[in-house]
Design a protein around this motif. Sequence first.
Motif, PDB file in Angstrom:
ATOM      1  N   MET A 133       0.847  -1.178   0.000  1.00 23.61           N
ATOM      2  CA  MET A 133       0.000   0.000   0.000  1.00 23.61           C
ATOM      3  C   MET A 133       0.889   1.237   0.000  1.00 23.61           C
ATOM      4  SD  MET A 133      -3.008   1.117   2.719  1.00 23.61           S
ATOM      5  CE  MET A 133      -3.849  -0.432   2.623  1.00 23.61           C
ATOM      6  N   ASN A 134       0.532   2.191  -0.829  1.00 28.83           N
ATOM      7  CA  ASN A 134       1.329   3.404  -0.896  1.00 28.83           C
ATOM      8  C   ASN A 134       0.971   4.360   0.249  1.00 28.83           C
ATOM      9  OD1 ASN A 134      -0.995   4.780  -1.597  1.00 28.83           O
ATOM     10  ND2 ASN A 134      -0.561   4.767  -3.781  1.00 28.83           N
ATOM     11  N   GLU A 135       1.695   5.453   0.331  1.00 29.37           N
ATOM     12  CA  GLU A 135       1.542   6.406   1.435  1.00 29.37           C
ATOM     13  C   GLU A 135       0.134   7.015   1.467  1.00 29.37           C
ATOM     14  OE1 GLU A 135       3.491  10.610   2.738  1.00 29.37           O
ATOM     15  OE2 GLU A 135       4.857   9.113   1.890  1.00 29.37           O
ATOM     16  N   GLN A 136      -0.397   7.355   0.313  1.00 28.84           N
ATOM     17  CA  GLN A 136      -1.745   7.939   0.268  1.00 28.84           C
ATOM     18  C   GLN A 136      -2.801   6.926   0.710  1.00 28.84           C
ATOM     19  OE1 GLN A 136      -2.052   9.443  -3.763  1.00 28.84           O
ATOM     20  NE2 GLN A 136      -1.634  11.530  -3.051  1.00 28.84           N
ATOM     21  N   GLY A 137      -2.611   5.684   0.314  1.00 28.97           N
ATOM     22  CA  GLY A 137      -3.537   4.620   0.714  1.00 28.97           C
ATOM     23  C   GLY A 137      -3.521   4.410   2.218  1.00 28.97           C
ATOM     24  N   GLU A 138      -2.327   4.437   2.811  1.00 28.38           N
ATOM     25  CA  GLU A 138      -2.205   4.298   4.258  1.00 28.38           C
ATOM     26  C   GLU A 138      -2.874   5.466   4.985  1.00 28.38           C
ATOM     27  OE1 GLU A 138       1.811   3.595   5.576  1.00 28.38           O
ATOM     28  OE2 GLU A 138       2.130   2.108   4.002  1.00 28.38           O
ATOM     29  N   LYS A 139      -2.664   6.677   4.474  1.00 31.51           N
ATOM     30  CA  LYS A 139      -3.254   7.867   5.081  1.00 31.51           C
ATOM     31  C   LYS A 139      -4.779   7.797   5.005  1.00 31.51           C
ATOM     32  CE  LYS A 139      -2.953  11.863   7.066  1.00 31.51           C
ATOM     33  NZ  LYS A 139      -2.496  12.014   8.430  1.00 31.51           N
ATOM     34  N   MET A 140      -5.286   7.353   3.856  1.00 29.84           N
ATOM     35  CA  MET A 140      -6.726   7.220   3.686  1.00 29.84           C
ATOM     36  C   MET A 140      -7.288   6.194   4.679  1.00 29.84           C
ATOM     37  SD  MET A 140      -8.975   6.672   0.196  1.00 29.84           S
ATOM     38  CE  MET A 140      -8.167   5.157  -0.259  1.00 29.84           C
ATOM     39  N   PHE A 141      -6.596   5.087   4.865  1.00 25.97           N
ATOM     40  CA  PHE A 141      -7.021   4.062   5.808  1.00 25.97           C
ATOM     41  C   PHE A 141      -7.016   4.617   7.237  1.00 25.97           C
ATOM     42  CE2 PHE A 141      -6.048   0.504   8.671  1.00 25.97           C
ATOM     43  CZ  PHE A 141      -7.147  -0.303   8.413  1.00 25.97           C
ATOM     44  N   GLU A 142      -5.976   5.348   7.607  1.00 22.91           N
ATOM     45  CA  GLU A 142      -5.885   5.942   8.949  1.00 22.91           C
ATOM     46  C   GLU A 142      -7.035   6.921   9.194  1.00 22.91           C
ATOM     47  OE1 GLU A 142      -2.072   7.787   9.451  1.00 22.91           O
ATOM     48  OE2 GLU A 142      -0.982   5.931   9.067  1.00 22.91           O
TER      49      GLU A 142
END
Length: 72
Positions: free
Chosen positions: A1-10
Amino acid sequence: MNEQGEKMFELAEQLKELKDLKKSAEQELKEINDRIGETEYRLSELFQRMKFPTTCLMDGFGAGWGNYATLV
């Protein structure tokens, strides 16, 4: 998962937690309001049994229910 995907999940997790907290707080507030209503009802019933005019709570003592203890 890329950084934006992780941020969206958080952020999605944070949003879910906040909504759960809001729901819990709303339920607690409802319960408090129910207790306030019950207490006000019981107090007014007591004043009626004592033949004490409840209007003086709001008129003659200024602060309303906040000063009822001075009457009892």
